[in-house]
Write an enzyme that holds these catalytic residues in place. Sequence first.
Site, short mmCIF file in Angstrom:
data_model
loop_
_atom_site.label_atom_id
_atom_site.label_comp_id
_atom_site.label_asym_id
_atom_site.label_seq_id
_atom_site.Cartn_x
_atom_site.Cartn_y
_atom_site.Cartn_z
N TYR A 234 -9.69 -7.00 -36.30
CA TYR A 234 -10.46 -5.99 -37.03
C TYR A 234 -10.75 -6.65 -38.38
CZ TYR A 234 -9.04 -2.03 -34.00
OH TYR A 234 -8.85 -1.18 -32.96
N ASP A 263 -16.08 -1.34 -31.55
CA ASP A 263 -16.41 0.04 -31.16
C ASP A 263 -15.73 1.09 -32.02
OD1 ASP A 263 -13.83 -0.28 -30.32
OD2 ASP A 263 -14.28 -0.18 -28.18
N HIS A 342 -12.94 1.72 -25.89
CA HIS A 342 -11.66 1.85 -26.59
C HIS A 342 -10.74 2.85 -25.86
CE1 HIS A 342 -10.32 0.25 -30.61
NE2 HIS A 342 -9.32 1.06 -30.37
C1 FMN Z 1 -2.46 3.20 -27.90
C2 FMN Z 1 -3.68 2.35 -27.93
C3 FMN Z 1 -3.88 1.47 -28.96
C4 FMN Z 1 -5.01 0.66 -28.98
N1 FMN Z 1 -5.14 -0.25 -29.98
C5 FMN Z 1 -6.20 -1.08 -29.96
C6 FMN Z 1 -6.32 -2.11 -30.92
O1 FMN Z 1 -5.46 -2.28 -31.78
N2 FMN Z 1 -7.40 -2.91 -30.86
C7 FMN Z 1 -8.38 -2.77 -29.90
O2 FMN Z 1 -9.34 -3.53 -29.87
N3 FMN Z 1 -8.27 -1.82 -28.96
C8 FMN Z 1 -7.22 -0.99 -28.96
N4 FMN Z 1 -7.11 -0.05 -27.98
C9 FMN Z 1 -8.10 0.00 -26.88
C10 FMN Z 1 -7.66 -0.92 -25.74
O3 FMN Z 1 -7.80 -2.27 -26.09
C11 FMN Z 1 -8.47 -0.71 -24.47
O4 FMN Z 1 -9.82 -0.84 -24.77
C12 FMN Z 1 -8.21 0.63 -23.79
O5 FMN Z 1 -6.87 1.03 -23.91
C13 FMN Z 1 -8.57 0.53 -22.32
O6 FMN Z 1 -8.40 1.75 -21.67
P1 FMN Z 1 -7.09 2.14 -20.82
O7 FMN Z 1 -6.02 2.48 -21.80
O8 FMN Z 1 -7.57 3.31 -20.05
O9 FMN Z 1 -6.74 0.96 -19.95
C14 FMN Z 1 -5.98 0.78 -27.95
C15 FMN Z 1 -5.78 1.68 -26.91
C16 FMN Z 1 -4.65 2.46 -26.89
C17 FMN Z 1 -4.46 3.42 -25.75
#
Ligand code: FMN
Length: 472
Positions: A234, A263, A342
């Site tokens: 980020y 995103d 996300h």
């Molecule tokens: C608890 C949590 C924290 C996340 N933190 C980040 C992050 O720090 N950076 C990021 O690019 N995406 C983050 N994401 C999005 C994930 O990279 C990913 O796109 C998403 O979880 C995919 O969907 P799923 O949980 O249904 O597999 C996060 C998602 C969750 C659930």
Amino acid sequence: MFRLSDLQAHNSENDCWIAIHGNVYDVKFENITKFLHIHPGGKAILLQHAGSDATPAFADVHPAELLDEYLSSDETLGTLDPEFASAITGDSLSSRSANPAPPLHTILSLSEMENLALKRLSQKAVSYYASGTDDERTKFANETIFKSILLRPRIFIDCTNCSLEASVLGTTVGLPIFISPAAMAKLAHPSGEAGIASACSSFNTLQIISKNASISVSDIVAAGPNAVFAWQLYVLKDLRATERTLAQIKKIRQIKFIVLTLDAPFPGKREADERFKAAEAMAQTSTPPVWGTDAGLTWTKTLPWLRKHTDLPIILKGIQTHEDAYLAAQHPEVSGVILSNHGGRALDTAPTAIQVLMEIRRFCPQVLEEIEVFVDGGVKRGTDVVKALALGARGVGIGRAALYGLAVGGSAGVLRTLKILADEVATAMRLLGVERVDQLGLHHINTTALNRLLYDGPLGLGEINSGMRGKL
Ligand SMILES: Cc1cc2nc3c(=O)[nH]c(=O)nc-3n(C[C@H](O)[C@H](O)[C@H](O)COP(=O)(O)O)c2cc1C
Ligand code: HEM
């Protein structure tokens, strides 16, 4: 050197001292540059620990390196006398159920793992991990969209052999499944992101380490000698701090790619999480959330800047339209994209990755040849993975599923999650009559039911082309 009693008087918004890892910081709410105001987790958690040693709570969710990245020397007042330092328990935020988990080999599906995890995780972790934005339509659609795609098995094909080996930007990986970056894995288990790395190592697969990981990047990569690593970025409002971090990342040779997440330039409204914080008096719901990331990133400004600060291949995460996929492919700095919303945590009712992948196929299929396209969101079954690969994705990410595996069994729980998914992928491939992942194609799926869910507005590529020509 300060004693604890020196801190105790400074325990309000206008006069706030906090000790972390032996240093005493002045984070008072004086002006917008003071940390109390810009802490991405909100000011309330800092106020809860005002005038005390916050090290145990800090260590539960953050690595020590974060301090240098965010806090300047003028916020450091001095050191805390070690006699008064609080012990790190490694467990104060992630209180887990005392019930033992069943033997991991008896857990047969990712949904079963998720149900067990949700019973074991602390309420804080459940509200942070499980929540999606607004009405959670996109989070829900991420899962259900896969069920609308039908598979077309072929017969009389020798399916004795089946290899799940795949490739990510030229690097061979053991699975077409990768771990998407997810912040604060320590809320699930004390081993945190290192536990995930060790499971990835057993499958020689890719883990994308979150910028907001709860463990230092060097400890994570050390835990996964055979894993492949990428680091998610980020861009902070403090650009110099991000440049310093990129310089640190450069020194970690196990990091093979940089994944820039785009995103979430502003936090989505995750009500389950907000409700929990309100109940805990951890946030004032009337004030908008703060966000430490730079909301002013653009194609022309940010990509050349990033290229200057890293030699690694760049992947853009959070592409949600064919126009942006097309634009990404026009930029030589970009090697790949992750179609992602996300996990339904950014804009509610935004499309699922599968819809965007089909949109790319319809409007600009050449993108799939020009750069590598990955997807994530809602993956629960091996058939979900196979369907995304058949549509042209090079790999499929899991976010929450890895955290839930971690919550149930630490690293062994993540290993079990990956094993369940890998076995299901292999079964689906065999039943389709496919030996290698690159043999999966459009002839293996029927997506007719999704046609009415696809974007049918203007193509939009003419403007992009003339805009790009104008710059050349
Ligand atoms: C608890 C949590 C924290 C996340 N933190 C980040 C992050 O720090 N950076 C990021 O690019 N995406 C983050 N994401 C999005 C994930 O990279 C990913 O796109 C998403 O979880 C995919 O969907 P799923 O949980 O249904 O597999 C996060 C998602 C969750 C659930
Ligand atoms: C002083 C240096 C600190 C820095 C640089 C820092 C940085 C961050 C960052 C970047 C996040 C965002 C993570 C994400 O949601 O993706 C965050 C969230 C969080 N921080 Fe900190 N933090 C600091 C201090 C603390 C302290 C002292 C505590 C605890 C006492 C704390 C507890 C939390 C919690 C609980 C969250 C998650 C909030 C949520 O649920 O959204 N932080 N912090």
